[in-house]
Design an enzyme around this catalytic site. Structure first.
Site, PDB file in Angstrom:
ATOM      1  CD  GLU A   1      -2.835  -1.423   2.888  1.00  0.00           C
ATOM      2  OE1 GLU A   1      -3.200  -1.752   2.955  1.00  0.00           O
ATOM      3  OE2 GLU A   1      -2.576   0.585   3.225  1.00  0.00           O
TER       4      GLU A   1
ATOM      5  CB  CYS B   1       1.761   7.260   3.535  1.00  0.00           C
ATOM      6  SG  CYS B   1       1.881   6.108   4.837  1.00  0.00           S
TER       7      CYS B   1
ATOM      8  CB  CYS C   1       4.813  -5.117  10.117  1.00  0.00           C
ATOM      9  SG  CYS C   1       6.006  -4.559  10.946  1.00  0.00           S
TER      10      CYS C   1
ATOM     11  CB  CYS D   1       1.937  -3.041  16.664  1.00  0.00           C
ATOM     12  SG  CYS D   1       3.634  -2.502  16.917  1.00  0.00           S
TER      13      CYS D   1
ATOM     14  CB  CYS E   1      -1.028  -2.294  13.472  1.00  0.00           C
ATOM     15  SG  CYS E   1      -0.142  -2.490  11.641  1.00  0.00           S
TER      16      CYS E   1
ATOM     17  CB  SER F   1       5.469   3.703  16.487  1.00  0.00           C
ATOM     18  OG  SER F   1       4.826   3.670  15.534  1.00  0.00           O
ATOM     19  CG  LEU F   2       6.115   6.408  24.006  1.00  0.00           C
ATOM     20  CD1 LEU F   2       7.424   5.452  23.609  1.00  0.00           C
ATOM     21  CD2 LEU F   2       6.326   7.945  24.479  1.00  0.00           C
ATOM     22  CG  HIS F   3       1.491   3.421  20.523  1.00  0.00           C
ATOM     23  ND1 HIS F   3       1.638   4.214  18.921  1.00  0.00           N
ATOM     24  CD2 HIS F   3       2.406   2.433  19.070  1.00  0.00           C
ATOM     25  CE1 HIS F   3       2.161   4.494  17.864  1.00  0.00           C
ATOM     26  NE2 HIS F   3       2.205   3.585  17.402  1.00  0.00           N
TER      27      HIS F   3
ATOM     28  CB  CYS G   1      -1.206   0.818   9.111  1.00  0.00           C
ATOM     29  SG  CYS G   1       0.030  -0.087   9.356  1.00  0.00           S
TER      30      CYS G   1
HETATM   31  N1  SAH Z   1       6.544   0.537  11.930  1.00  0.00           N
HETATM   32  C1  SAH Z   1       6.677   1.655  11.769  1.00  0.00           C
HETATM   33  C2  SAH Z   1       5.408   2.506  10.216  1.00  0.00           C
HETATM   34  C3  SAH Z   1       4.304   1.625   9.584  1.00  0.00           C
HETATM   35  S1  SAH Z   1       2.858   2.014  11.568  1.00  0.00           S
HETATM   36  C4  SAH Z   1       6.172   1.725  13.191  1.00  0.00           C
HETATM   37  O1  SAH Z   1       5.544   1.282  14.564  1.00  0.00           O
HETATM   38  O2  SAH Z   1       6.490   3.224  13.167  1.00  0.00           O
HETATM   39  C5  SAH Z   1       2.671   3.913  10.999  1.00  0.00           C
HETATM   40  C6  SAH Z   1       1.946   4.106  12.362  1.00  0.00           C
HETATM   41  O3  SAH Z   1       0.787   4.233  11.740  1.00  0.00           O
HETATM   42  C7  SAH Z   1       2.024   3.711  13.403  1.00  0.00           C
HETATM   43  O4  SAH Z   1       2.661   4.811  14.634  1.00  0.00           O
HETATM   44  C8  SAH Z   1       1.726   2.742  13.614  1.00  0.00           C
HETATM   45  O5  SAH Z   1       1.330   2.603  15.428  1.00  0.00           O
HETATM   46  C9  SAH Z   1       0.003   3.305  13.742  1.00  0.00           C
HETATM   47  N2  SAH Z   1      -1.134   2.627  13.449  1.00  0.00           N
HETATM   48  C10 SAH Z   1      -1.532   1.805  13.054  1.00  0.00           C
HETATM   49  N3  SAH Z   1      -2.649   0.537  13.031  1.00  0.00           N
HETATM   50  C11 SAH Z   1      -3.255   2.171  13.464  1.00  0.00           C
HETATM   51  C12 SAH Z   1      -4.222   2.520  13.555  1.00  0.00           C
HETATM   52  N4  SAH Z   1      -5.932   1.311  13.674  1.00  0.00           N
HETATM   53  N5  SAH Z   1      -4.863   3.665  13.884  1.00  0.00           N
HETATM   54  C13 SAH Z   1      -4.167   4.679  14.097  1.00  0.00           C
HETATM   55  N6  SAH Z   1      -3.262   4.246  13.715  1.00  0.00           N
HETATM   56  C14 SAH Z   1      -1.893   3.107  13.517  1.00  0.00           C
END
Ligand code: SAH
Length: 368
Positions: A90, A103, A110, A114, A117, A211-213, A332
């Site tokens: 994508e 993007c 991957c 996570c 995701c 990506s901290l979260h 994503c």
């Molecule tokens: N692997 C890398 C880059 C890809 S994801 C990373 O983790 O940073 C890019 C961003 O989208 C990351 O911050 C990820 O946590 C976020 N993301 C993934 N799924 C999501 C969702 N359902 N809603 C919002 N953000 C999401």
């Protein structure tokens, strides 16, 4: 077959030299591929036909072809791109007033898994090559010739820092060959600590997002399995080392999930965690509902605002990401899932062949 996109000017010179052509033919090829987004041998009138024919015996020009797309009324276009071996990635085209961002993906699938995701549910199929990474940008630029791509974010599928060499080569090509400013290229990582430290030593002006979260190990490990390996403290140490070395600001991405990480307790913990860390800011992203069965939901705007106010009270810069492409599968990994797994709401490109796709500009308005 190898592709020419993904080779530097020097490598293109070597490729034509091996076929007995002079060096300037390699420079012409680089110009055509990276400045004009030539995608077919016919689009190279400056090169002798016999040289093209001999190159074509060894190489493809480009590697990504549009499989399908979804366009949103705000101009966002989400592409599903076919790769030569049948894998699919994508990429998203995001026009804003005064700049145009794309993007792109760094891996097929991957391995990071996570929990929230959509891409994480697939596992890793393979790494992308430098050519496949750069070509996503070139393909989208070819499809939108009137909107010059100024910004590239590696926030599509995959973990860029687990495909380090290919990502860095693609970044260098996009900068040096395609002319995208290094500071306008953002690499987003889930926190692969050794490679954050390695990246700090590259002395590149690119932008790093992490990506901290979650502010604590307990919570972050539930969302990001890699946290078991690299704790929040180790990640922050690596980020400090990165900003010390590069003097570049790091953005922490924080996907807000209702009742999970969006409470006042987490906001205070995040504020305390970051309050004395120089050169960082936080970007909140309301969780995007995915078509994967999920226990997560986005918070209300009020809860999200309260979260930001609390974090900001610690003198930490915090903003909310402007959301785009609401009406298309924006999260994503979602487009791929909807296209490949559940029958598709997407419209195929109006085209006779992949070559025609590359030559036909797509206007979002026509596709609505
Ligand atoms: N692997 C890398 C880059 C890809 S994801 C990373 O983790 O940073 C890019 C961003 O989208 C990351 O911050 C990820 O946590 C976020 N993301 C993934 N799924 C999501 C969702 N359902 N809603 C919002 N953000 C999401």
């Amino acid at each position: 077959m190898e592709t020419l996109v993904g080779k530097t000017t020097e490598e293109l010179i070597a490729a034509v030299s091996a076929l007995g052509a002079p060096a300037f033919r390699g420079r012409q090829l680089a110009q055509a591929l990276y400045k004009r987004q030539a995608r077919t041998w016919d689009a190279l009138p400056e090169l002798p036909r016999d040289l093209c024919a001999r190159l074509a015996e060894h190489y493809d020009l480009a590697c990504c072809r549009v499989r399908s797309l979804q366009a949103a009324p705000d101009g966002t276009v989400k592409y599903l791109l076919d790769l030569p071996d049948g894998e699919v990635v994508e990429s998203v085209f995001l026009p804003y007033p005064g700049r145009t961002s794309v993007c792109i993906s760094s891996q097929v699938g991957c391995p990071m898994a996570c929990s929230f995701c959509a891409t994480g549910t697939e596992g890793l199929a393979r790494n992308l090559s430098a050519g496949e990474i750069a070509d996503q940008v070139l393909q989208m630029q070819a499809l939108h010739p009137d909107q010059r791509i100024t910004h590239v974010v590696l926030m599509g599928m995959g973990e860029p820092l687990l495909n380090y060499d290919a990502v860095l080569k693609a970044v260098r090509i996009l900068n040096a060959e395609a002319g995208i400013a290094m500071r306008h290229i953002t690499v987003s990582t889930v926190g692969v600590v050794p490679n954050i430290l390695k990246l700090a030593d590259e002395d590149l002006q690119l932008t790093l997002a992490v990506s901290l979260h979650a502010p604590t190990d307990e919570l972050r490990s539930q969302l990001v399995p890699l946290n078991e390996k690299y704790s929040v403290a180790r990640l922050l140490d690596a980020c400090r080392a990165y900003t010390d070395k590069t003097k570049r600001r790091i953005t922490f991405e924080y996907v807000l999930m209702s009742g999970v990480n969006d409470g006042e307790k987490e906001a205070h913990a995040l504020g305390r965690l970051l309050q004395n860390v120089p050169l960082v800011s936080v970007n909140t992203i309301p969780y995007n509902t995915t078509n994967v069965a999920s226990r997560y939901q986005r918070p209300t705007p009020q809860v999200a605002r309260r979260f930001r106010e609390i974090v900001a009270s610690y003198d930490v810069t915090i903003t909310q990401r402007q959301e785009r492409g609401h009406r298309i599968a924006a999260a994503c990994g979602q487009l791929k899932r909807s296209a490949l797994k559940t029958g598709s709401s997407m419209r195929p490109l109006p085209m006779a062949s992949p070559v025609a796709a590359a030559a036909t500009p797509v206007h979002a308005a026509e596709l609505r």
